[in-house]
Design a protein around this motif. Structure first.
Motif, PDB file in Angstrom:
ATOM      1  N   SER A  30      15.303  60.075  61.507  1.00 36.60           N
ATOM      2  CA  SER A  30      14.169  59.060  62.006  1.00 36.60           C
ATOM      3  C   SER A  30      13.196  58.759  60.897  1.00 36.60           C
ATOM      4  O   SER A  30      12.897  59.656  59.979  1.00 36.60           O
ATOM      5  CB  SER A  30      13.535  59.572  63.414  1.00 36.60           C
ATOM      6  OG  SER A  30      13.026  60.883  63.101  1.00 36.60           O
ATOM      7  N   ALA A  33       6.085  57.870  61.184  1.00 33.47           N
ATOM      8  CA  ALA A  33       5.214  56.514  61.270  1.00 33.47           C
ATOM      9  C   ALA A  33       3.895  57.009  61.878  1.00 33.47           C
ATOM     10  O   ALA A  33       3.827  58.104  62.592  1.00 33.47           O
ATOM     11  CB  ALA A  33       5.748  55.342  61.984  1.00 33.47           C
ATOM     12  N   GLY A  34       2.666  56.217  61.707  1.00 33.62           N
ATOM     13  CA  GLY A  34       1.468  56.343  62.131  1.00 33.62           C
ATOM     14  C   GLY A  34       0.777  57.359  61.551  1.00 33.62           C
ATOM     15  O   GLY A  34       0.906  57.595  60.393  1.00 33.62           O
ATOM     16  N   VAL A 109      14.306  54.949  69.324  1.00 35.18           N
ATOM     17  CA  VAL A 109      12.936  55.253  69.290  1.00 35.18           C
ATOM     18  C   VAL A 109      12.440  55.227  70.344  1.00 35.18           C
ATOM     19  O   VAL A 109      12.280  54.323  71.275  1.00 35.18           O
ATOM     20  CB  VAL A 109      12.333  54.077  68.198  1.00 35.18           C
ATOM     21  CG1 VAL A 109      10.890  54.591  68.076  1.00 35.18           C
ATOM     22  CG2 VAL A 109      12.817  54.210  66.769  1.00 35.18           C
ATOM     23  N   PRO A 112       7.321  55.428  69.377  1.00 34.40           N
ATOM     24  CA  PRO A 112       7.042  54.517  68.466  1.00 34.40           C
ATOM     25  C   PRO A 112       5.677  54.814  67.564  1.00 34.40           C
ATOM     26  O   PRO A 112       5.479  54.353  66.441  1.00 34.40           O
ATOM     27  CB  PRO A 112       6.862  53.116  69.086  1.00 34.40           C
ATOM     28  CG  PRO A 112       6.922  53.300  70.412  1.00 34.40           C
ATOM     29  CD  PRO A 112       7.390  54.700  70.966  1.00 34.40           C
ATOM     30  N   GLU A 113       4.892  55.637  68.036  1.00 32.26           N
ATOM     31  CA  GLU A 113       3.393  55.839  67.552  1.00 32.26           C
ATOM     32  C   GLU A 113       3.689  56.823  66.379  1.00 32.26           C
ATOM     33  O   GLU A 113       2.979  57.220  65.688  1.00 32.26           O
ATOM     34  CB  GLU A 113       2.558  56.307  68.576  1.00 32.26           C
ATOM     35  CG  GLU A 113       2.673  57.800  69.208  1.00 32.26           C
ATOM     36  CD  GLU A 113       3.745  57.583  70.488  1.00 32.26           C
ATOM     37  OE1 GLU A 113       4.038  58.805  70.969  1.00 32.26           O
ATOM     38  OE2 GLU A 113       4.267  56.443  70.763  1.00 32.26           O
ATOM     39  N   CYS A 115       7.405  57.564  65.046  1.00 31.73           N
ATOM     40  CA  CYS A 115       8.514  57.084  64.573  1.00 31.73           C
ATOM     41  C   CYS A 115       8.806  55.526  64.630  1.00 31.73           C
ATOM     42  O   CYS A 115       8.853  55.035  65.993  1.00 31.73           O
ATOM     43  CB  CYS A 115       9.694  57.581  65.282  1.00 31.73           C
ATOM     44  SG  CYS A 115      11.465  57.381  64.985  1.00 31.73           S
ATOM     45  N   ASP A 116       9.139  54.652  63.591  1.00 29.30           N
ATOM     46  CA  ASP A 116       9.242  53.457  63.558  1.00 29.30           C
ATOM     47  C   ASP A 116      10.709  52.974  63.418  1.00 29.30           C
ATOM     48  O   ASP A 116      11.099  51.654  63.447  1.00 29.30           O
ATOM     49  CB  ASP A 116       8.312  52.744  62.868  1.00 29.30           C
ATOM     50  CG  ASP A 116       8.726  53.043  61.279  1.00 29.30           C
ATOM     51  OD1 ASP A 116       9.520  53.726  61.029  1.00 29.30           O
ATOM     52  OD2 ASP A 116       7.839  52.424  60.307  1.00 29.30           O
TER      53      ASP A 116
END
Length: 189
Positions: A30, A33-34, A109, A112-113, A115-116
């Motif tokens: 994964s 992200a964020g 996913v 999403p906050e 992991c993108d």
């Protein structure tokens, strides 16, 4: 001089969700992200224990469900390896890596906050850039290690860099390389 307090380190769990693909063994990766540590880097689905009430297998199953949507039975979790890691900022942790080859559901996913993206990657050709800690764990896992040290130095990058690879595999008592006429376990067999 000792402060009287015992040293403690966080424990995290790492999911080696493994399948056989057309080109060989693959693992689910994964991309972080964020506003999280190592955003933009690939890593195994992973997380921390929620507290003293949660054991490492329960934490792995929970994290897998929360991050990927897959459902894992405790009987399908296999201990793979433990990594004692220190990041470039000087903070250490214990990582428990677990292999799972059977699960229900299709990974995707779910957070999403943090992991993108997710992908199945060949075990011997991980996507780049990958978190150095994760790379060290998977390298030791591929080698069949049970325990590894990964103590990064200040100035090392969070992403794996072959020029500053700090992985040290600790031989197990079952490794043939550790056996020899002067090895303390040789006579115990």
């Amino acid at each position: 001089m000792s402060s009287g307090r015992r040293h403690t380190e966080p424990v995290d769990v790492h999911l080696i969700l493994r399948r056989e693909g057309v080109g060989g063994s693959e693992v689910l990766m994964s991309r972080r992200a964020g506003r999280v540590y190592a955003a933009g880097l690939w890593h195994l689905p992973s997380g921390h224990l929620d507290g003293p009430h949660e054991d490492v297998v329960t934490a792995l199953i929970r994290e897998a469900r929360e991050e990927t949507g897959v459902l894992i039975a405790a009987d399908d979790v296999r201990a793979a390896l433990t990594v004692h890691h220190r990041g470039p900022g000087g903070h250490a942790r214990i990582g428990m890596f677990f292999e799972v080859r059977r699960w229900a559901g299709e990974p995707g996913v779910r957070e999403p906050e943090v992991c993108d993206a997710m992908t199945w990657a060949p075990l011997d050709a991980l996507p780049a850039p990958v978190v150095a800690y994760c790379h060290a764990g998977l390298t030791a896992y591929r080698a069949g290690a049970r325990l590894a040290l990964h103590f990064q130095e200040p100035g090392d990058t969070i992403a794996h860099d072959p020029a500053t690879d700090r992985l040290v595999v600790v031989p197990s008592r079952f490794d043939s390389a550790a056996d020899g006429p002067n090895h303390p376990l040789t006579e115990a067999r």
